[in-house]
Design an enzyme around this catalytic site. Structure first.
Site, PDB file in Angstrom:
ATOM      1  N   CYS A   1      -2.327  -8.020  12.132  1.00 36.98           N
ATOM      2  CA  CYS A   1      -2.924  -7.204  10.773  1.00 36.98           C
ATOM      3  C   CYS A   1      -2.031  -6.490  10.067  1.00 36.98           C
ATOM      4  O   CYS A   1      -2.138  -6.266   8.888  1.00 36.98           O
ATOM      5  CB  CYS A   1      -4.109  -6.454  11.408  1.00 36.98           C
TER       6      CYS A   1
ATOM      7  N   HIS B   1      -5.881  -0.090   7.705  1.00 38.85           N
ATOM      8  CA  HIS B   1      -4.487   0.386   8.454  1.00 38.85           C
ATOM      9  C   HIS B   1      -3.495   0.804   6.891  1.00 38.85           C
ATOM     10  O   HIS B   1      -3.485  -0.009   6.134  1.00 38.85           O
ATOM     11  CB  HIS B   1      -3.904  -1.008   8.920  1.00 38.85           C
TER      12      HIS B   1
END
Lengths: 357, 357, 357, 357
Positions: C146, C241
């Site tokens: 990710c 993130h």
């Protein structure tokens, strides 16, 4: 179908922005005018509203110039998300000029000629607006405080079927209920706050007016007769108020009957005609761990109150937990639903500012 | 003065570690044996306890080897911070062997021959341990649940002066009350949880035993006669439970008298002699924004309960807010205080494991 | 058009549930089979998935029975959201049986015959699957980690136009990236964690493979030649993130040219044909306070990476901040986009399990 | 021993309150005068300081009247925790009147005649105060920015033994670093912020001055010659800044030598004489999961910086993580340590306000 022009007061605040977003694709209403605080007049909506303002709305809207809320408005229908501290006189002046003002502010909620409306519960209370003719050419309609909305919707079927004698309610209220900026992170990270100014007082008096009876003859509302005692708290949750409620009933009832009353509650048929009305105003869940603010606040677009943990109360009769999206069902959506109700009942066609031809 | 050897059961858990820390420089007691779960036997305390274990304690302690809790213990006095799920049979076996076990676990709290003690309130309840002679050679003393501790301390002066008829309590409980690991961050960031297994039941029955009367003749405790209805919640606060309490009193009282009762409460004189006893078990604050968990939990080393927002309740008689440090006054400090009480009342000199000469 | 049957491995985890939700109304694919862990086989999807599982999906889906992931699958196309710890052998067995497996797991990402695909960047890398014929009758396609997804998308236009010589990246990663249950609230409330197992290693090697060149002759990918040094952190954010990136370039460039490269990046035209592809994979924002995880993670359904704060780096050449929705663009959406790419390039029509006629 | 009178500027802010607390039982200094903002003059310290002000200090102190910071001060030694926006002219005026001002504000840190001191690193830089005689009769001494403090302490031993060529640093900074009120909870719950005004600039220039060489002849400091590139972030942590640091060294070194240098660093012997100096300014930990803000910020009363995860950097030479208590070692404790240094080196005996006899 031509959409009706709507002006929004307090559009740059937390509730106002949510209202703008809810109106983005509304089938009946079209946002034609926006105002924030008097100081923000002349700036754009995006400038006044801060980082979240453009979330979920057209960029065109972001470029709109904010009006002075105290100036002239073209739209007959005005939705007010003004903070209660300043709403009173501004709204009065606008109603005085003939506008239909649908307000989320607390300033006039308890006035005897101002209806405090939840369409599923007391649409007939609109009747008391007749008495506003004595002081205003326009009309003012209000919705309750965000926590009261959750409480009143939960109490409505119990009041109808069993009678409510007394209510103890403890709230765990979200950050967005405090508006902008709200509590600082330093205050509330690793903490909860045991006081919110004016909130316990609203919980103690608004439900009785909402659940009161409209006396056609007198054109007045007889408030329901029960006491509400509230403990309120601010918690580090972004959206969604949780209410822990204990209720004493007039008539004893088994838990299954009480659950049935909550589950079966649909409210006045009228609201089936309103685009923002949820399929059901209440949803009962049976999972012991629910309702939770993060998991349940968005049910049905944030317009449905979720109830769970219905169980006997050792001191009063029954206790349960409710979660309400404070910004949607508890504020912006509440005002919008009232505007829709006012529209279907003919209030929007009665004109607008007096100075229009 | 020679310090008395103490063994700690459940030393690696959240409460156990706090107990170890509170005992670090204790004037009377000296930690001589430690055990975590049976599986952790043979590992060091630092390994078993995880990252926080060495905070505030000697490194030497971190290198101690964990015993098997079900094995032999040398210390006559054992403090138990075992989780209630496993505490019951282990504690029974140890009391059976002659140990004095002072336990924080709920397993035996409601046994008619086991005292549930808060030294400021009911030290005389130690008298019922006479009846333990029928089944055990040792003695078992317990302290209440962490939320009950806050509630019982607040109710004690009201019960004494005005009589308590009924109690509604809503708790906002901290993460550390859930032990390790407790709720995941994904569950509780931007959220609160409306249920904690077994907690409402404990709040509904423990206060009455604590506030009950020791009948010297029968050697038994008559529980106080009132109902407690609880709504419990887990909130994203590290330490400190907040309680929103409403109380119905036997005798009507002005708020100033009630505040006076709370403020003046010192409890049994006995506790002046206990090193872990706070100057006062209750502290009354008058700032509307208090008590708050983060600001008030550490008062007097975490041993004092802070009370505020005393005001009339519209449904019962009086309502207020209390904050208690759940790990200290509500658990580790509670057990330690009971151990100190047991020591000054002679329980520690009665021997220890039966197999000693 | 008939939709293609898809099976989902690891459907009950955080990524798997997101995949199920993304597939709810997919124009090409239809979820026909679901499996969680081997232990959950036989339970329903709602039981295995926990409280969030039904959010945004049909109730019918909640009642589906979970398969044993190691059993037989009817669907030729399988999407795998299995945790990397168990994905390797299960996926191998299924590819061995002829399935097209599109996997989010890290187990095979660095295999020389397994393409690590981001459709906007390296769709031609699918060519190396020819070499899978040597060991498998099916095909395995993977997407990156990710954080790597955010980094590689940001580096792609810089690498193409200026050449990348070296990269320093610090990540602030959300809770949902840790799966269920993830860190406990006690660990991470009022805290950040400075380590995530395996994450710095993935950031150090995956970007070079993705930005490498497919050599038609050899049927192999030549990895790009630069070093990536990573510092990773877990922070108390639910989703999204944030990456703080510094890059040394082969060719010096003004900030405006760099911004132009980032802003103008659209990637391979191919992806215009993919239903889950965002209008643009990167969006450049110029507000100094952006990007922020909460405000930017959901851009374009969570499929667009937001970049901001592009400025000169005093040590390397340029620095900037990026935010990626780790569960969508960084995992479930990445796998789905790869499945769509595989479909338009003909992989889904090559058959399925070998045991079909 | 008679304690020296100290006045505190900016006493009601986050840093100022911490300073008051650190001075509560100081062996050398005694708080004799307090000022907050000019507007708060005349109120008490408790009123001006808000809910945390009385935490850990005498109630007597809470009743002290706040001075006007721009008025006359009796104490020769003044500690300034003023916000940088207003500190400059106020501090200049007071130094002009002959006071020794030890300041935490950034206004004068980079002035060539103002020392930027960390006692363990560059106490000899006090020598440049000679040049202040040209403009002031008093003396001004400053400490660095809170993040710079952590960085400079970590770099000092590396710079001394291996030479520092370049530094990449990413910060995850706590809420208390933003002062009062700091970010609102609505901004930062479930979020991180990628920008803090002026912070990256301070990180880019202060370390070189601190690690520079005092040229006795010129009476000036030659700044060290390396670049620092910073990415700064605000995270929802109450106290404690975390720094992810990569460093290029002049001379190649094995990780064990680098760890040895960090571990062995004690700094100038001088600081052994200072009551607030920690046993060691740096502590090296080897647990992969450390340092963490919550677990490591309070080490040695918050005066020790914790370093961990020392490992090779793929782009520069070495990388590591550091945690510093921003309010203590990074601000209040830093100023206090400088005041202690100034005292032992004779600055406090040189007089005080010029108008004293």
């Amino acid at each position: 179908m031509d959409r009706i022009d709507v002006g929004i007061l307090g559009a740059t605040g937390t509730v106002g922005q949510r209202l703008v977003r809810l109106l983005a694709d509304h089938p009946w209403f079209h946002v034609s005018e926006l105002a924030g605080s008097p100081e923000s007049a002349g700036r754009t909506y995006a400038e006044g509203g801060g980082p979240d303002a453009l979330d979920g709305v057209d960029e065109e809207l972001g470029r709109r110039t904010l009006k002075d809320p105290e100036g002239e408005w073209q739209s007959g229908l005005l939705l007010s998300a003004l903070p209660s501290g300043v709403a009173g006189p501004i709204e009065e002046r606008l109603v005085g000029r003939g506008h239909l003002v649908v307000s989320n502010a607390s300033s006039h909620r308890m006035d005897p000629d101002v209806p405090l409306i939840i369409p599923e519960i007391n649409p007939d209370h609109l009747g008391i607006t007749e008495r506003q003719r004595e002081r205003w050419s326009g009309t003012l309609i209000t919705n309750p405080n965000c926590s009261v909305m959750g409480l009143a919707l939960a109490l409505a079927p119990l009041h109808r079927q069993f009678g409510v004698k007394a209510v103890q309610v403890t709230t765990l209220q979200s950050l967005s209920g405090a508006g902008r900026p709200g509590p600082s992170a330093s205050e509330i990270v690793d903490n909860v706050l045991p006081h919110i100014t004016g909130e316990e007082e609203k919980l103690a008096r608004e439900p009785q007016k909402i659940l009161g009876r409209f006396e056609t003859g007198r054109g007045a509302v007889d408030a329901a007769n029960f006491e509400v005692s509230a403990h309120v708290h601010r918690v580090p949750v972004r959206h969604g108020h949780l209410l822990a409620v204990s209720v004493a009933l007039e008539e004893a009832a088994e838990m299954t009957r009480i659950e049935g009353a909550l589950e079966g509650f649909t409210g006045a048929r009228l609201d089936e005609a309103l685009p923002s009305a949820p399929a059901r105003p209440l949803r009962l869940v049976r999972d012991l761990q629910r309702p939770q603010p993060r998991l349940d606040r968005d049910r049905d677009g944030g317009m449905t109150v979720t109830i769970g943990r219905v169980r006997p109360c050792q001191v009063l009769d029954v206790k349960f937990t409710a979660v309400i999206h404070n910004l949607i069902r508890g504020a912006a959506g509440a005002a919008l639903l009232n505007a829709e109700l006012a529209h279907v009942t003919g209030f929007t066609s009665r004109g607008g500012p007096d100075d229009r031809p």
